[in-house]
Enzyme design. Structure first.
Site, mmCIF file in Angstrom:
data_model
loop_
_atom_site.group_PDB
_atom_site.id
_atom_site.type_symbol
_atom_site.label_atom_id
_atom_site.label_comp_id
_atom_site.label_asym_id
_atom_site.label_seq_id
_atom_site.Cartn_x
_atom_site.Cartn_y
_atom_site.Cartn_z
ATOM 1 N N GLU A 49 -3.732 1.567 0.985
ATOM 2 C CA GLU A 49 -2.499 1.300 1.047
ATOM 3 C C GLU A 49 -1.532 1.308 -0.367
ATOM 4 O OE1 GLU A 49 -4.982 -0.282 2.390
ATOM 5 O OE2 GLU A 49 -4.566 -0.741 4.470
ATOM 6 N N PHE A 111 -8.263 -14.240 11.873
ATOM 7 C CA PHE A 111 -8.752 -12.827 11.237
ATOM 8 C C PHE A 111 -7.647 -12.132 10.654
ATOM 9 C CE2 PHE A 111 -9.577 -8.239 12.102
ATOM 10 C CZ PHE A 111 -11.063 -8.355 10.939
ATOM 11 N N GLN A 112 -7.866 -11.643 9.311
ATOM 12 C CA GLN A 112 -6.774 -10.998 8.703
ATOM 13 C C GLN A 112 -5.480 -11.612 8.559
ATOM 14 O OE1 GLN A 112 -6.939 -6.911 10.041
ATOM 15 N NE2 GLN A 112 -8.740 -6.295 8.466
ATOM 16 N N LYS A 161 2.423 -10.219 15.015
ATOM 17 C CA LYS A 161 2.080 -9.450 16.074
ATOM 18 C C LYS A 161 2.705 -9.498 17.414
ATOM 19 C CE LYS A 161 -1.980 -6.750 17.987
ATOM 20 N NZ LYS A 161 -3.387 -6.742 17.996
ATOM 21 N N MET A 475 -5.333 5.461 -24.500
ATOM 22 C CA MET A 475 -4.505 4.513 -25.035
ATOM 23 C C MET A 475 -5.223 3.221 -25.690
ATOM 24 S SD MET A 475 -1.625 4.129 -26.080
ATOM 25 C CE MET A 475 0.111 4.598 -25.448
HETATM 26 C C1 LIG Z 1 -4.145 -0.934 -13.524
HETATM 27 C C2 LIG Z 1 -4.144 -0.881 -15.074
HETATM 28 N N1 LIG Z 1 -5.463 -1.431 -15.598
HETATM 29 C C3 LIG Z 1 -5.528 -1.062 -16.989
HETATM 30 C C4 LIG Z 1 -4.549 -1.040 -17.798
HETATM 31 C C5 LIG Z 1 -4.935 -1.146 -19.133
HETATM 32 N N2 LIG Z 1 -4.710 0.334 -19.732
HETATM 33 C C6 LIG Z 1 -3.541 1.062 -20.384
HETATM 34 S S1 LIG Z 1 -3.437 2.704 -20.721
HETATM 35 C C7 LIG Z 1 -5.057 2.526 -20.281
HETATM 36 C C8 LIG Z 1 -5.863 3.956 -20.467
HETATM 37 C C9 LIG Z 1 -5.596 5.138 -19.703
HETATM 38 O O1 LIG Z 1 -6.351 5.869 -19.381
HETATM 39 P P1 LIG Z 1 -6.232 7.375 -19.221
HETATM 40 O O2 LIG Z 1 -5.655 7.464 -17.703
HETATM 41 O O3 LIG Z 1 -7.503 8.258 -19.247
HETATM 42 O O4 LIG Z 1 -4.897 7.852 -19.912
HETATM 43 P P2 LIG Z 1 -4.799 8.454 -21.580
HETATM 44 O O5 LIG Z 1 -4.498 7.078 -22.295
HETATM 45 O O6 LIG Z 1 -6.385 8.639 -21.920
HETATM 46 O O7 LIG Z 1 -3.908 9.237 -21.826
HETATM 47 C C10 LIG Z 1 -5.477 1.552 -19.926
HETATM 48 C C11 LIG Z 1 -7.096 1.214 -19.549
HETATM 49 C C12 LIG Z 1 -3.298 -0.438 -16.987
HETATM 50 N N3 LIG Z 1 -2.284 -0.139 -17.681
HETATM 51 N N4 LIG Z 1 -3.385 -0.802 -15.938
#
Ligand SMILES: Cc1ncc(C[n+]2csc(CCOP(=O)(O)OP(=O)(O)O)c2C)c(N)n1
Ligand SMILES: [Mg+2]
Lengths: 571, 186
Positions: A49, A111-112, A161, A475
């Site tokens: 979803e 439920f749900q 529902k 990042m």
């Molecule tokens: C759902 C979620 N969890 C954690 C983060 C924290 N976060 C921001 S950027 C990042 C790394 C993303 O890794 P990747 O997709 O490999 O991108 P890159 O920075 O390597 O280009 C994380 C863990 C986030 N923004 N969103």
């Protein structure tokens, strides 16, 4: 005409001109899935979803129309909370229908059962629990009205529902007077005095900057913006949410401001004597330390949402209004600053000294992620739509992809939701099948929602995914390198696990890989030649590459770190 | 002992700088949760809150919210409140421009030794006895928040007191201009 509630819901969606619904059925929403079979509405069956929600967002960002998603109660509804929260942060119009247990069971832990209106109160513009079938048309009409007017946003309709199964005499509200929204007044009259005061400030400005935010796109005011900028010659910065609101290549465009903004854009704002904020909200990723942000600037702040005015930065002139209407009023009043030649020559020198840059890559690889993005852009047809995940790859895309037109950038800004990219790209392609849609994703992000490529393949939605595979949560790795003494904690992902080519193939897509610059241009050509199935490219990029410029979190924008190659020797 | 003086009820005793918002809302389920949720997630502090169906018809309720104006700029509180779709109208009433009243009920354990002094306090406060049994009385005071504060303090000397306050209601002093977020002053 007697209809069931379920039929009334589908008919109401048709009435609103909905052509596509993204969703996944289950017990509580089952009655609604039956009349769907007889409807002209296309339903895209997602694999999770969250995918339905982000697809609806992508659809909306690419088309400017509201996206629609439909899921069942309980876990179905909680799975779509992240996209709803994401749309709320980015003011994206969505209508989300959730099934609910029968009214007689509500409150009994059936439920749900899940209190989804309670859960989403803080992340929707509004939500409804519909209690009688008679109310369905009104709820749907009101939901679309709320989602798309004023400051847009997500609206949720929770449908028990038994309400879907009961019958009603068909009717449809003729207009907003019949929506029963006595507290909702999205139209605001412009205050003439405010317009005049803004015009006076503009006339006196020597270092003005047009600080253009996502609200300019929502207001569809890009033509007005361009006319105003070209006549006044005021420099333009476009925030992460506003990429494409002003042509990237335009001589008046300085690029993106903020934490990873272009030096000239960041510095022009810092030195400005007048910031003209158009549908922007002084987000901390733009301002850096707010107390040190644009210290010498007066502020004209235009926003449709009155609560944004003065929320972060007190404005000298605060105008609650539609960006387009305000720009037209300023044009009519002939708002013009004095000659800006000195200002422009200062700006041009920053642009020349500190352009966006990156180092050349070795011929044997690994690739520079920025080079991959520039090569994808150079080979993409005009009007290509680009989606991304969240991380370094997103910032590089925002920096290096030349967004020339509105609705060409599909991105998660305010929430920064990893996993947004793939489903959002799919939604964008559904909304704009005539356009090429690239998703520039991170390896981390890709793994969060990749399964929607099964949806894309089975529904015939040929998106193209470029994974900038740096084998890291890049990042976060960058922050650990720069601010945590290179102590890398839980950021390594591996370049080979999963095998992205095989994973793509298992999902019925074409999988390609590139490690060297030569392979890169070959696979880009190959991907561009494929238009019937989704393509995934595993680009092996340098894991140590960092995003510059960078304003460290909490620092002043004056302390912007440019690319290492541009730093002056200190001794 | 000090000479008994009538309660003045003029001083504002609440420790925080407060502001009164009189909010007309649709009388729908969940509206109070929306307002409370908004205040909680934005970090606005509620000092007191009173809710009841409004004069017009069952369609609307009036919520009188006393906000701690130090927790957030009032403009911001009103702007965010106004965005709630079920909020129909907001009156912002500065305390100095308001006529405020609050209802206090207190049940006090009594015996022969304290009855006289209690009656004296009740008399000075203008409180009345609304229920009695051999060991306790329930008293009521409707007055300004300050006089309720003062009455509450006067009751501190009694060993067993159970106290209830409604939170304040307020209407603008006659002849005052009101600020309304959307439709300007009225
Ligand atoms: C759902 C979620 N969890 C954690 C983060 C924290 N976060 C921001 S950027 C990042 C790394 C993303 O890794 P990747 O997709 O490999 O991108 P890159 O920075 O390597 O280009 C994380 C863990 C986030 N923004 N969103
Ligand atoms: Mg990565």
């Amino acid at each position: 005409m007697q209809l069931t509630g379920a039929q009334a819901l589908i008919k109401s969606l048709e009435q609103q001109g909905v052509d596509t619904v993204f969703g996944l059925p289950g017990g509580a929403i089952l009655p609604v899935y039956d009349p769907l079979l007889d409807s002209s509405i296309r339903h895209i069956l997602v694999r999770h979803e969250q995918g339905a929600g982000h697809m609806a967002e992508g659809y909306s960002l690419a088309t400017g129309r509201p996206g629609v998603a439909m899921v069942t109660s309980g876990p179905g509804s909680t799975n779509i909370v992240t996209p709803i929260a994401n749309a709320h942060m980015d003011s994206t119009p969505l209508v989300v229908v959730t099934g609910q247990v029968a009214t007689s069971s509500i409150g009994l832990d059936a439920f749900q059962e899940c209190d989804i209106t309670g859960i989403t109160m803080g992340v929707t513009k509004h939500n409804f629990l519909v209690r009688t079938a008679h109310d369905i048309p009104r709820a749907v009409a009101a939901a679309f009205h709320l989602a798309t007017t004023g400051r847009p946003g997500p609206v949720l309709i929770d449908l028990p529902k038994d309400v879907a199964q009961s019958t009603m005499e068909w009717w449809y509200p003729a207009g907003p007077e019949e929506y029963d929204l006595p507290g909702y007044h999205p139209l605001v009259d412009l205050d003439e005095a405010d317009v005049e005061r803004a015009v006076a400030l503009i006339a006196a400005a020597e270092r003005p900057v047009l600080y253009v935010g996502g609200g300019t796109l929502k207001s569809r005011a890009t033509a007005e913006l361009r006319a105003f900028a070209e006549r006044t010659r005021i420099p333009v910065v476009t925030t992460l949410m506003a990429r494409g609101a002003f042509p990237h290549s335009h001589e008046l465009h300085l690029g993106m401001p903020g934490m990873h903004g272009v030096y000239a854009a960041v510095t022009a704002m810092q030195r400005s004597d007048l910031l003209i904020a158009l549908g922007a909200r002084f987000d901390d990723r733009v301002t850096g330390r707010t107390a040190a942000f644009a210290p010498g600037a007066r502020v004209i702040h235009v926003d449709i949402d009155r609560a944004e005015l003065g929320k972060i930065r007190q404005a000298d002139v605060a105008i609650q209004g539609d960006v387009g209407a305000v720009l037209r009023a300023w044009e009519a009043a002939g708002a013009t600053p004095p000659r800006l030649d000195t200002w422009w020559s200062e700006i041009r020198s920053w642009q020349t000294t500190y352009p966006l840059t990156y180092d050349d890559e070795p011929t044997e690889g690994p690739l520079r992620p920025q080079h991959v993005i520039e090569s994808l852009a150079a080979n993409a047809p005009e009007g290509t739509i680009v989606a991304s995940g969240v991380g370094q790859h997103q910032m590089w895309t925002a920096q290096f992809w030349p967004f020339e037109e509105p609705n060409s950038w599909v991105n998660s800004g305010g929430a920064g939701t990893m996993g947004f990219g793939v489903p959002a790209a799919i939604g964008a392609k559904v909304g704009r099948p005539d356009r090429t849609v690239w998703c520039i994703d991170g390896d981390g992000c890709f793994q969060m929602t990749a399964q929607e490529l099964v949806t894309a393949r089975s529904e015939g939605i040929p998106v193209k995914i470029a994974i900038l595979n740096n084998s890291y949560l890049g990042m976060v790795r960058q922050w650990q390198e720069m601010f945590y003494d290179e102590r890398y904690s839980e950021v390594y992902l591996s370049a080979d696990l999963p095998d992205y080519v095989k994973l793509a193939e298992a999902m019925g897509c074409v999988g390609l890989r590139a490690t060297t610059p030569k392979e890169m241009s070959d696979v880009i050509d190959e991907a561009n030649a494929i238009n019937d199935v989704p393509v995934v490219i595993d680009f092996r990029v340098d894991a140590t590459e960092k995003v510059f410029p960078m304003v460290p979190a909490g620092a002043s924008n004056d302390d912007i770190l440019v690319h290492p190659s541009q730093r002056k020797e200190t001794r | 002992m000090n000479t008994p003086e009538p309660f003045a009820g003029e001083v504002v005793h609440s420790p925080v700088r407060h502001h009164i918002l009189s909010v007309l809302v649709e009388n729908k389920s969940g509206v109070l949760a929306r307002i409370a949720g908004l205040f909680a997630r934005r970090g606005f502090n509620i000092y007191s809150l009173a809710v009841a169906p409004s004069e017009r018809h069952a369609r609307f309720s009036r919520i009188t919210i006393v906000v701690d104006a130090e927790s957030a700029p009032l403009e911001q509180v009103m702007g965010q409140l106004d965005k709630l779709v079920n909020v129909v109208d907001i009156w912002d009433i500065a305390p100095r421009d308001a006529v405020e009243r609050e209802l206090l009920l207190a049940t006090i354990a009594t015996d022969v030794s304290n009855r006289t002094s209690l009656l004296d306090i009740l008399g000075r406060a203008g409180a009345s006895i609304i229920d009695v049994d051999p060991g306790a009385v329930t008293v009521m005071l409707a007055g300004t928040p300050a006089s309720c504060d003062e009455f509450e303090r006067a009751l501190e000397d009694y060993s067993s007191v159970e106290l209830h306050r409604t939170g304040r209601l307020a209407v603008p002093r006659l002849g005052q201009e009101l600020t309304n977020p959307e439709r300007g002053s009225r």
